[in-house]
Design an enzyme around this catalytic site. Sequence first.
Site, PDB file in Angstrom:
ATOM      1  CD  GLU A 110      35.322  32.226  30.516  1.00 41.88           C
ATOM      2  OE1 GLU A 110      35.738  32.434  29.340  1.00 41.88           O
ATOM      3  OE2 GLU A 110      34.295  32.727  30.967  1.00 41.88           O
ATOM      4  CB  CYS A 128      34.472  34.014  26.140  1.00 43.85           C
ATOM      5  SG  CYS A 128      33.474  33.163  27.373  1.00 43.85           S
ATOM      6  CE  LYS A 168      37.250  46.328  37.344  1.00 45.88           C
ATOM      7  NZ  LYS A 168      36.299  47.004  36.398  1.00 45.88           N
TER       8      LYS A 168
END
Length: 489
Positions: free
Chosen positions: A270, A304, A196
């Site tokens: 993560e 990130c 997704k």
Amino acid sequence: MMTEKIAETAKAGAEKFAYAPAPESRSIVDIQPSYGLFIDGDFVDGGGKPFKTISPSTEEVLAEIAEASDADVDRAVKAARRAYTRTWSKMPGRERAKYLYRIARIIQERSRELAVLESIDNGKPIKESRDVDVPIVAAHFFYYAGWADKLEHAGYGSNPQPLGVAAQVIPWNFPLLMLAWKIAPALAAGNTVVLKPAETTPLTALLFAEICQQADLPPGVVNIITGAGETGRALVGHTDVDKVAFTGSTDVGRAIAKSVAGTNKKVTLELGGKAANIVFDDAPIDQAVEGIVNGIFFNQGHVCCAGSRLLVQESIAEELLAKLKKRMGTLRVGDPLDKNTDIGAINSAEQLARIKELSDVGEAEGAGRWSPACELPAHGFWFPPTLFTGVSQAHRIAREEIFGPVLSVLTFRTPHEAVEKANNTPYGLSAGIWTDKGSRILWMANQLRAGVVWANTFNKFDPASPFGGYKESGYGREGGRHGLEGYLR
């Protein structure tokens, strides 16, 4: 004397030099008015309420996207299970490798199309999607194709076996790259996939579905369903899923960990980060400035592992900040499809509001705010490159992930103080060290609680190198042979 005057004139001219627009053509991309779900090798209608994906740089509607209902999620998982049981898990590794190689080659052949579509749907500069994202995507498929028939040599037993069906949920900051990080090792290990993408950036994932068709990948091996959080929850919670892989926020990762607790599902998370980029007084300052800019302004700070906390040794802080501000003044903010653009659009109105909120909080808490003079486009979601000085560890901008082009500057005196400040965070995804001393690099890397530590560089990625974090940055590794572990038993 004449040489000095020529040099001064050249310098003044360079500072004023303006780039003419160099837009990449959109004609190579054929965006359909609407997209369905990719299940069992075909595009099908979704049972949920369709939603629209927009361009963050212009706010134009790009396409209408199908929303997967619970029934659609179930259909996708069943298709993946059939493909796993009947075809993919029984196929020899050397045959699976052929499909991965074929996908990698098609990605290279369609690289310009993928790069343009990524920049349109995500807002990132074309030179980043073209020169960084797409080449690394192809490299991941090539790399894991090489592992497909060598799994017994990966270090996870003499006869490692796939898990089954992998549920994969990816974020909006690197849509195609995160897809490659997830799908390539899963397929190489013999698993099938239901993926997704983020609801704001589904288009390159759906184009990848076309690539799977073009590569004649057996139906059901890769399924791509679109939707928002409810779709992701239904997928992660499905009882016939054997593996969950998620990249995104720490809050959602924590919820996923709770939802799969007590099941037999294997999980890789993560999550967020608040990386420290540490510059010592013996560092090559000009090189460090480029690394700082790359560390926080690459992909508009939507990274990130972004170096969002700059820790600079006190003795060089003034000099480094002067050079950093000068370099920030040369950054070009604007059209993501312009090859000269350094900083593109913020991905969504919601993310822009979050960046503005935390930046205003930083200013209210007493930090000094600075941005170079730059004209932002009238339409779309934009934020100028920004740095804060006078930041303490108590400031929210030093503790919370902003996920935007905002840099917090702190100072330190000794290596031990640098380590204490760098580790004073709930996150532990990445860090950077800038110094001329190899022994200091090794000592610092051993002390820092970060999954990835870069030395005299930042934001360098390679498919053979594992990536992942500690603490609230998640667990498990993606990339390298370590990335296979999460998909084998």
